[in-house]
Motif scaffolding. Structure first.
Motif, PDB file in Angstrom:
ATOM      1  N   VAL A  52       3.272  10.298  -3.723  1.00 19.69           N
ATOM      2  CA  VAL A  52       1.957  10.534  -4.326  1.00 19.69           C
ATOM      3  C   VAL A  52       1.009   9.382  -4.004  1.00 19.69           C
ATOM      4  CG1 VAL A  52       0.739  10.690  -6.562  1.00 19.69           C
ATOM      5  CG2 VAL A  52       2.786  12.063  -6.142  1.00 19.69           C
ATOM      6  N   GLY A  53       1.554   8.179  -3.895  1.00 20.70           N
ATOM      7  CA  GLY A  53       0.727   7.022  -3.581  1.00 20.70           C
ATOM      8  C   GLY A  53       0.003   7.124  -2.250  1.00 20.70           C
ATOM      9  N   LEU A  54       0.521   7.942  -1.330  1.00 18.34           N
ATOM     10  CA  LEU A  54      -0.157   8.180  -0.052  1.00 18.34           C
ATOM     11  C   LEU A  54      -0.975   9.464  -0.090  1.00 18.34           C
ATOM     12  CD1 LEU A  54       2.716   7.238   2.415  1.00 18.34           C
ATOM     13  CD2 LEU A  54       0.849   5.795   1.596  1.00 18.34           C
ATOM     14  N   LEU A  55      -0.517  10.444  -0.831  1.00 16.73           N
ATOM     15  CA  LEU A  55      -1.214  11.727  -0.877  1.00 16.73           C
ATOM     16  C   LEU A  55      -2.553  11.634  -1.602  1.00 16.73           C
ATOM     17  CD1 LEU A  55       1.811  14.090  -1.592  1.00 16.73           C
ATOM     18  CD2 LEU A  55       0.711  13.608   0.611  1.00 16.73           C
ATOM     19  N   VAL A  56      -2.648  10.781  -2.610  1.00 14.10           N
ATOM     20  CA  VAL A  56      -3.908  10.666  -3.371  1.00 14.10           C
ATOM     21  C   VAL A  56      -5.062  10.200  -2.484  1.00 14.10           C
ATOM     22  CG1 VAL A  56      -5.061   9.372  -5.220  1.00 14.10           C
ATOM     23  CG2 VAL A  56      -2.857  10.472  -5.648  1.00 14.10           C
ATOM     24  N   PRO A  57      -4.929   9.103  -1.721  1.00 11.84           N
ATOM     25  CA  PRO A  57      -6.066   8.708  -0.880  1.00 11.84           C
ATOM     26  C   PRO A  57      -6.319   9.655   0.302  1.00 11.84           C
ATOM     27  CG  PRO A  57      -4.221   7.212  -0.528  1.00 11.84           C
ATOM     28  CD  PRO A  57      -3.853   8.094  -1.677  1.00 11.84           C
ATOM     29  N   LEU A  58      -5.358  10.506   0.614  1.00 13.53           N
ATOM     30  CA  LEU A  58      -5.532  11.465   1.721  1.00 13.53           C
ATOM     31  C   LEU A  58      -5.953  12.843   1.228  1.00 13.53           C
ATOM     32  CD1 LEU A  58      -2.355  10.610   3.841  1.00 13.53           C
ATOM     33  CD2 LEU A  58      -4.729  10.025   4.388  1.00 13.53           C
ATOM     34  N   TRP A  59      -6.362  12.943  -0.022  1.00 16.20           N
ATOM     35  CA  TRP A  59      -6.608  14.237  -0.659  1.00 16.20           C
ATOM     36  C   TRP A  59      -7.918  14.857  -0.194  1.00 16.20           C
ATOM     37  CZ3 TRP A  59      -2.887  16.695  -3.060  1.00 16.20           C
ATOM     38  CH2 TRP A  59      -3.183  17.846  -3.779  1.00 16.20           C
ATOM     39  N   TYR A 146     -12.767   3.455   5.745  1.00 16.92           N
ATOM     40  CA  TYR A 146     -12.708   2.348   4.790  1.00 16.92           C
ATOM     41  C   TYR A 146     -12.516   0.983   5.437  1.00 16.92           C
ATOM     42  CZ  TYR A 146     -12.198   6.196   1.521  1.00 16.92           C
ATOM     43  OH  TYR A 146     -12.398   7.347   0.809  1.00 16.92           O
ATOM     44  N   GLY A 147     -12.215   0.947   6.715  1.00 12.48           N
ATOM     45  CA  GLY A 147     -12.097  -0.310   7.431  1.00 12.48           C
ATOM     46  C   GLY A 147     -10.973  -1.200   6.927  1.00 12.48           C
ATOM     47  N   VAL A 148     -11.221  -2.499   6.936  1.00 13.28           N
ATOM     48  CA  VAL A 148     -10.176  -3.475   6.632  1.00 13.28           C
ATOM     49  C   VAL A 148      -9.704  -3.406   5.183  1.00 13.28           C
ATOM     50  CG1 VAL A 148     -10.902  -5.067   8.443  1.00 13.28           C
ATOM     51  CG2 VAL A 148     -11.874  -5.283   6.140  1.00 13.28           C
ATOM     52  N   ARG A 149     -10.413  -2.687   4.346  1.00 17.37           N
ATOM     53  CA  ARG A 149      -9.987  -2.596   2.938  1.00 17.37           C
ATOM     54  C   ARG A 149      -8.637  -1.905   2.785  1.00 17.37           C
ATOM     55  NH1 ARG A 149     -14.904  -0.210  -0.432  1.00 17.37           N
ATOM     56  NH2 ARG A 149     -14.780   1.330   1.219  1.00 17.37           N
ATOM     57  N   VAL A 150      -8.205  -1.141   3.788  1.00 20.57           N
ATOM     58  CA  VAL A 150      -6.894  -0.479   3.680  1.00 20.57           C
ATOM     59  C   VAL A 150      -5.751  -1.371   4.162  1.00 20.57           C
ATOM     60  CG1 VAL A 150      -7.960   1.796   3.980  1.00 20.57           C
ATOM     61  CG2 VAL A 150      -6.946   0.643   5.961  1.00 20.57           C
ATOM     62  N   LEU A 151      -6.082  -2.498   4.793  1.00 20.48           N
ATOM     63  CA  LEU A 151      -5.035  -3.325   5.405  1.00 20.48           C
ATOM     64  C   LEU A 151      -4.138  -4.057   4.404  1.00 20.48           C
ATOM     65  CD1 LEU A 151      -6.888  -4.721   8.552  1.00 20.48           C
ATOM     66  CD2 LEU A 151      -5.437  -2.682   8.323  1.00 20.48           C
ATOM     67  N   PRO A 152      -4.667  -4.652   3.320  1.00 21.22           N
ATOM     68  CA  PRO A 152      -3.751  -5.326   2.385  1.00 21.22           C
ATOM     69  C   PRO A 152      -2.705  -4.371   1.796  1.00 21.22           C
ATOM     70  CG  PRO A 152      -6.012  -6.018   1.978  1.00 21.22           C
ATOM     71  CD  PRO A 152      -6.076  -4.873   2.947  1.00 21.22           C
ATOM     72  N   GLY A 153      -3.136  -3.221   1.331  1.00 18.92           N
ATOM     73  CA  GLY A 153      -2.192  -2.250   0.780  1.00 18.92           C
ATOM     74  C   GLY A 153      -1.197  -1.775   1.822  1.00 18.92           C
ATOM     75  N   ALA A 160       7.432  -3.217   1.816  1.00 20.85           N
ATOM     76  CA  ALA A 160       8.253  -2.540   0.808  1.00 20.85           C
ATOM     77  C   ALA A 160       9.088  -1.439   1.450  1.00 20.85           C
ATOM     78  CB  ALA A 160       7.375  -1.969  -0.296  1.00 20.85           C
ATOM     79  N   GLY A 161       8.487  -0.707   2.379  1.00 22.82           N
ATOM     80  CA  GLY A 161       9.207   0.369   3.065  1.00 22.82           C
ATOM     81  C   GLY A 161      10.383  -0.164   3.861  1.00 22.82           C
ATOM     82  N   ALA A 182       4.421  -0.176  -5.938  1.00 22.57           N
ATOM     83  CA  ALA A 182       3.373  -0.014  -6.946  1.00 22.57           C
ATOM     84  C   ALA A 182       2.150  -0.863  -6.594  1.00 22.57           C
ATOM     85  CB  ALA A 182       3.905  -0.385  -8.330  1.00 22.57           C
ATOM     86  N   LEU A 183       2.381  -2.116  -6.183  1.00 20.56           N
ATOM     87  CA  LEU A 183       1.283  -3.002  -5.802  1.00 20.56           C
ATOM     88  C   LEU A 183       0.563  -2.474  -4.568  1.00 20.56           C
ATOM     89  CD1 LEU A 183      -0.339  -5.633  -5.993  1.00 20.56           C
ATOM     90  CD2 LEU A 183       1.497  -6.744  -4.675  1.00 20.56           C
ATOM     91  N   GLY A 184       1.328  -2.064  -3.548  1.00 25.48           N
ATOM     92  CA  GLY A 184       0.715  -1.552  -2.320  1.00 25.48           C
ATOM     93  C   GLY A 184      -0.116  -0.303  -2.560  1.00 25.48           C
ATOM     94  N   PHE A 185       0.417   0.628  -3.342  1.00 24.09           N
ATOM     95  CA  PHE A 185      -0.339   1.842  -3.655  1.00 24.09           C
ATOM     96  C   PHE A 185      -1.595   1.518  -4.452  1.00 24.09           C
ATOM     97  CE2 PHE A 185       3.922   4.259  -3.499  1.00 24.09           C
ATOM     98  CZ  PHE A 185       3.734   4.584  -2.169  1.00 24.09           C
ATOM     99  N   ALA A 186      -1.493   0.563  -5.387  1.00 21.43           N
ATOM    100  CA  ALA A 186      -2.668   0.163  -6.173  1.00 21.43           C
ATOM    101  C   ALA A 186      -3.732  -0.457  -5.269  1.00 21.43           C
ATOM    102  CB  ALA A 186      -2.252  -0.818  -7.268  1.00 21.43           C
ATOM    103  N   LEU A 187      -3.315  -1.316  -4.336  1.00 22.36           N
ATOM    104  CA  LEU A 187      -4.270  -1.916  -3.398  1.00 22.36           C
ATOM    105  C   LEU A 187      -4.928  -0.855  -2.524  1.00 22.36           C
ATOM    106  CD1 LEU A 187      -2.275  -5.104  -2.319  1.00 22.36           C
ATOM    107  CD2 LEU A 187      -4.377  -5.037  -3.688  1.00 22.36           C
ATOM    108  N   LEU A 188      -4.138   0.137  -2.096  1.00 28.41           N
ATOM    109  CA  LEU A 188      -4.697   1.218  -1.283  1.00 28.41           C
ATOM    110  C   LEU A 188      -5.687   2.044  -2.104  1.00 28.41           C
ATOM    111  CD1 LEU A 188      -4.250   2.038   1.667  1.00 28.41           C
ATOM    112  CD2 LEU A 188      -2.617   3.749   0.863  1.00 28.41           C
TER     113      LEU A 188
END
Length: 199
Positions: A52-59, A146-153, A160-161, A182-188
């Motif tokens: 779900v952590g990946l599906l939400v931003p790709l919705w 979104y540019g570089v804003r997706v890089l930290p997450g 984690a993967g 949880a942290l990575g998904f929150a950052l994304l």
């Protein structure tokens, strides 16, 4: 408020799995078999929710461009993760726990659980690698908007993967791996809360 809801939505499953990892037996024996089996039954519907952590931003509906193709690849990776990691839970979790619990007293449990572990670990590794692929494809899909804003997450999720390929949710590394998700998904979720243009 919407951003906080998105963060709560994407972080819920990994945090629940981290909490479950604190109660996960460190090994499968006759003494832990019933708990091992019950825990994996309870977590069977939870592990797929990690995606779900990946599906939400790709919705959104994918377009016929690189972003759209990367979105479809990410969806496929999420599906592959959910399918194969569920296989790990079913085989090395539920089946192995049940088999050990019902092994005759005095009989060696090694020959009973080793083949189930081997199959389960292969399925789990396939699922974890599919999830890593989905993370990378998600970054490719989101970067143009979104540019570089997706890089930290993305960086946290790839780390984690990688840890997830062999840590499951065992304490300590598996629990920290789930916290990392949880942290990575929150950052994304934060990085994709709004587009650069504010739309």
């Amino acid at each position: 408020m919407l951003t906080l809801r998105r963060i709560a939505l994407v972080a819920a499953a990994p945090l629940l799995l981290a909490a479950a990892g604190l109660a996960h037996p460190t090994g499968l024996s006759r003494a832990t078999a019933a708990h091992w089996e019950d825990l994996h039954i309870a977590l069977l519907p939870v592990f797929p929710l990690l995606a779900v952590g990946l599906l939400v931003p790709l919705w959104r509906r994918p377009r016929r461009d690189l972003t759209g193709y990367a979105t479809v690849v990410a969806w496929a990776g999420c599906f592959g993760y959910a399918a194969f990691y569920t296989g790990l839970d079913a085989v090395a979790g539920i089946a192995a726990g049940t088999a050990v619990e019902h092994t005759a007293a005095g009989a060696s449990i090694g020959p009973v659980k080793r083949p189930l572990y081997a199959t389960g670990e292969a399925l789990g590794a396939a699922g974890a690698y599919a999830l890593i692929g989905a993370v990378v494809a998600t970054a490719v899909a989101l970067f143009p908007r979104y540019g570089v804003r997706v890089l930290p997450g993305t960086a946290v999720l790839v780390a984690a993967g990688w840890s997830f390929t062999d840590s499951h949710i065992f304490w300590p590394r598996g629990v920290w791996t789930m916290v990392g998700f949880a942290l990575g998904f929150a950052l994304l979720a934060l990085g994709t809360a709004r587009s650069p243009s504010g739309d």
